[in-house]
Write a protein that holds these residues in place. Sequence first.
Motif, PDB file in Angstrom:
ATOM      1  N   VAL A 125       0.598  -1.367  -0.239  1.00 25.03           N
ATOM      2  CA  VAL A 125       0.527  -0.256   0.038  1.00 25.03           C
ATOM      3  C   VAL A 125       0.828   1.638  -0.412  1.00 25.03           C
ATOM      4  CG1 VAL A 125      -1.368   1.064   1.628  1.00 25.03           C
ATOM      5  CG2 VAL A 125      -1.803  -1.458   1.215  1.00 25.03           C
ATOM      6  N   GLU A 126       0.349   1.600  -1.108  1.00 24.07           N
ATOM      7  CA  GLU A 126       1.419   3.139  -1.266  1.00 24.07           C
ATOM      8  C   GLU A 126       0.711   4.192  -0.822  1.00 24.07           C
ATOM      9  OE1 GLU A 126       1.759   1.152  -4.968  1.00 24.07           O
ATOM     10  OE2 GLU A 126       0.196   1.578  -3.617  1.00 24.07           O
ATOM     11  N   SER A 127       0.959   5.357  -0.029  1.00 28.12           N
ATOM     12  CA  SER A 127       0.793   6.094   0.264  1.00 28.12           C
ATOM     13  C   SER A 127       2.024   7.677   0.025  1.00 28.12           C
ATOM     14  CB  SER A 127       0.173   6.530   1.686  1.00 28.12           C
ATOM     15  OG  SER A 127       2.111   6.265   3.071  1.00 28.12           O
ATOM     16  N   LEU A 183       7.396   9.206  -0.919  1.00 31.33           N
ATOM     17  CA  LEU A 183       6.061   8.034  -0.632  1.00 31.33           C
ATOM     18  C   LEU A 183       6.338   7.610   0.268  1.00 31.33           C
ATOM     19  CD1 LEU A 183       5.931   8.417  -4.422  1.00 31.33           C
ATOM     20  CD2 LEU A 183       4.626   9.714  -2.721  1.00 31.33           C
ATOM     21  N   SER A 184       6.077   6.451   0.547  1.00 31.21           N
ATOM     22  CA  SER A 184       5.745   5.457   1.638  1.00 31.21           C
ATOM     23  C   SER A 184       5.285   4.224   0.868  1.00 31.21           C
ATOM     24  CB  SER A 184       5.309   6.024   2.993  1.00 31.21           C
ATOM     25  OG  SER A 184       6.268   6.949   3.426  1.00 31.21           O
ATOM     26  N   CYS A 185       5.484   2.599   1.385  1.00 32.08           N
ATOM     27  CA  CYS A 185       4.785   1.829   1.260  1.00 32.08           C
ATOM     28  C   CYS A 185       4.983   0.931   1.968  1.00 32.08           C
ATOM     29  CB  CYS A 185       5.611   1.030  -0.186  1.00 32.08           C
ATOM     30  SG  CYS A 185       5.351  -0.440  -1.000  1.00 32.08           S
ATOM     31  N   THR A 186       4.595   0.345   2.509  1.00 32.50           N
ATOM     32  CA  THR A 186       3.912  -0.284   3.123  1.00 32.50           C
ATOM     33  C   THR A 186       3.077  -1.805   2.631  1.00 32.50           C
ATOM     34  OG1 THR A 186       4.120   1.761   4.742  1.00 32.50           O
ATOM     35  CG2 THR A 186       3.104  -1.156   6.477  1.00 32.50           C
ATOM     36  N   ALA A 187       4.438  -2.497   3.829  1.00 32.66           N
ATOM     37  CA  ALA A 187       3.608  -4.251   3.138  1.00 32.66           C
ATOM     38  C   ALA A 187       2.789  -5.107   4.223  1.00 32.66           C
ATOM     39  CB  ALA A 187       5.156  -5.108   3.036  1.00 32.66           C
ATOM     40  N   SER A 188       2.201  -5.564   3.645  1.00 37.41           N
ATOM     41  CA  SER A 188       1.635  -7.242   4.765  1.00 37.41           C
ATOM     42  C   SER A 188       1.826  -8.316   4.351  1.00 37.41           C
ATOM     43  CB  SER A 188       0.288  -6.060   5.047  1.00 37.41           C
ATOM     44  OG  SER A 188      -0.415  -6.691   4.494  1.00 37.41           O
ATOM     45  N   GLY A 189       1.432  -9.185   5.484  1.00 36.69           N
ATOM     46  CA  GLY A 189       1.252 -10.753   4.883  1.00 36.69           C
ATOM     47  C   GLY A 189       2.668 -11.382   4.595  1.00 36.69           C
ATOM     48  N   ASP A 190       3.723 -10.662   4.433  1.00 37.82           N
ATOM     49  CA  ASP A 190       4.408 -10.839   4.163  1.00 37.82           C
ATOM     50  C   ASP A 190       5.704 -10.112   4.616  1.00 37.82           C
ATOM     51  OD1 ASP A 190       6.478 -13.285   1.638  1.00 37.82           O
ATOM     52  OD2 ASP A 190       7.166 -12.615   3.846  1.00 37.82           O
ATOM     53  N   VAL A 208       8.772   0.447   2.634  1.00 36.30           N
ATOM     54  CA  VAL A 208       9.738   0.748   2.317  1.00 36.30           C
ATOM     55  C   VAL A 208      10.056   2.427   0.691  1.00 36.30           C
ATOM     56  CG1 VAL A 208      11.245   0.851  -0.831  1.00 36.30           C
ATOM     57  CG2 VAL A 208      10.374  -0.857   0.210  1.00 36.30           C
ATOM     58  N   PHE A 209      11.066   3.696   1.236  1.00 35.71           N
ATOM     59  CA  PHE A 209      10.330   5.138   1.016  1.00 35.71           C
ATOM     60  C   PHE A 209      11.112   5.323  -0.891  1.00 35.71           C
ATOM     61  CE2 PHE A 209       9.352   5.726   5.285  1.00 35.71           C
ATOM     62  CZ  PHE A 209      10.092   4.780   5.773  1.00 35.71           C
ATOM     63  N   LEU A 210      10.092   6.324  -0.839  1.00 36.53           N
ATOM     64  CA  LEU A 210      10.739   7.039  -1.379  1.00 36.53           C
ATOM     65  C   LEU A 210      10.695   8.806  -1.890  1.00 36.53           C
ATOM     66  CD1 LEU A 210      11.968   6.629  -5.271  1.00 36.53           C
ATOM     67  CD2 LEU A 210       9.685   6.978  -5.688  1.00 36.53           C
ATOM     68  N   GLN A 211      11.949   9.455  -1.459  1.00 41.01           N
ATOM     69  CA  GLN A 211      12.339  10.321  -1.395  1.00 41.01           C
ATOM     70  C   GLN A 211      11.973  11.030  -2.742  1.00 41.01           C
ATOM     71  OE1 GLN A 211      12.027  12.769   1.062  1.00 41.01           O
ATOM     72  NE2 GLN A 211      11.946  14.215  -0.360  1.00 41.01           N
ATOM     73  N   MET A 212      11.740  12.501  -2.848  1.00 45.87           N
ATOM     74  CA  MET A 212      11.648  12.472  -4.662  1.00 45.87           C
ATOM     75  C   MET A 212      11.995  14.490  -4.245  1.00 45.87           C
ATOM     76  SD  MET A 212       8.481  10.548  -6.040  1.00 45.87           S
ATOM     77  CE  MET A 212       7.984  11.558  -4.867  1.00 45.87           C
ATOM     78  N   ASN A 213      12.996  14.796  -4.855  1.00 48.90           N
ATOM     79  CA  ASN A 213      13.776  16.516  -4.115  1.00 48.90           C
ATOM     80  C   ASN A 213      13.173  17.011  -5.718  1.00 48.90           C
ATOM     81  OD1 ASN A 213      14.116  15.940  -1.894  1.00 48.90           O
ATOM     82  ND2 ASN A 213      15.858  15.543  -2.044  1.00 48.90           N
ATOM     83  N   SER A 214      13.257  18.431  -5.540  1.00 45.88           N
ATOM     84  CA  SER A 214      13.511  19.160  -6.601  1.00 45.88           C
ATOM     85  C   SER A 214      12.939  18.565  -7.731  1.00 45.88           C
ATOM     86  CB  SER A 214      14.965  19.017  -7.567  1.00 45.88           C
ATOM     87  OG  SER A 214      15.916  19.536  -6.359  1.00 45.88           O
ATOM     88  N   LEU A 215      11.194  18.865  -7.920  1.00 48.83           N
ATOM     89  CA  LEU A 215      10.509  17.585  -8.587  1.00 48.83           C
ATOM     90  C   LEU A 215      10.257  18.408 -10.050  1.00 48.83           C
ATOM     91  CD1 LEU A 215       8.099  16.377  -5.638  1.00 48.83           C
ATOM     92  CD2 LEU A 215       9.246  15.197  -7.848  1.00 48.83           C
ATOM     93  N   GLU A 216      10.122  18.292 -10.622  1.00 49.68           N
ATOM     94  CA  GLU A 216       9.797  19.157 -12.025  1.00 49.68           C
ATOM     95  C   GLU A 216       8.178  18.335 -12.886  1.00 49.68           C
ATOM     96  OE1 GLU A 216      13.264  17.339 -14.267  1.00 49.68           O
ATOM     97  OE2 GLU A 216      14.339  18.318 -13.181  1.00 49.68           O
ATOM     98  N   SER A 217       8.003  18.716 -13.410  1.00 51.42           N
ATOM     99  CA  SER A 217       6.371  18.443 -13.986  1.00 51.42           C
ATOM    100  C   SER A 217       6.927  17.072 -14.702  1.00 51.42           C
ATOM    101  CB  SER A 217       6.066  19.805 -15.071  1.00 51.42           C
ATOM    102  OG  SER A 217       7.611  20.433 -16.233  1.00 51.42           O
ATOM    103  N   ASP A 218       7.588  17.120 -15.702  1.00 51.57           N
ATOM    104  CA  ASP A 218       7.385  15.457 -15.897  1.00 51.57           C
ATOM    105  C   ASP A 218       7.490  14.276 -14.806  1.00 51.57           C
ATOM    106  OD1 ASP A 218       9.702  16.877 -18.777  1.00 51.57           O
ATOM    107  OD2 ASP A 218       7.659  16.817 -18.510  1.00 51.57           O
TER     108      ASP A 218
END
Length: 122
Positions: A5-7, A20-27, A79-89
């Motif tokens: 599940v992403e958030s 972004l965070s991704c939380t896992a369950s079930g394993d 799991v995380f995704l840190q996103m900096n200097s974001l662009e329209s693309d």
Amino acid sequence: QVELVESGGGWVQAGGSLRLSCTASGDTISKYTMGWFRQAPGKERILVAAISYHSTTTRYAVAVKGRFTISRDNARNTVFLQMNSLESDDTAVYYCAADPNTATLLGEYVYWGQGTQVTVSS
């Protein structure tokens, strides 16, 4: 089987940051290579970043290298995704995915989250 599940998605102005965070369950995610993918409207889904099960190896798409950082906390099954200097693309739906083949970061990702929208306004 692992469920993901992403958030953390949302709207941000160009130059801003999101995590972004991704939380896992079930394993436990320690059994999996983990990746973040994105799909923009009218475009194919691409691998943005991937991380090995022991966090020692990462890989990034050229378009995000130096701006995005993938990390994982196996104890928190997240799991995380840190996103900096974001662009329209960078505007896209971002998906978290898990691959049980821990020998490669470019394998077949079997388990997927539902995705979270990231919109970057220029």
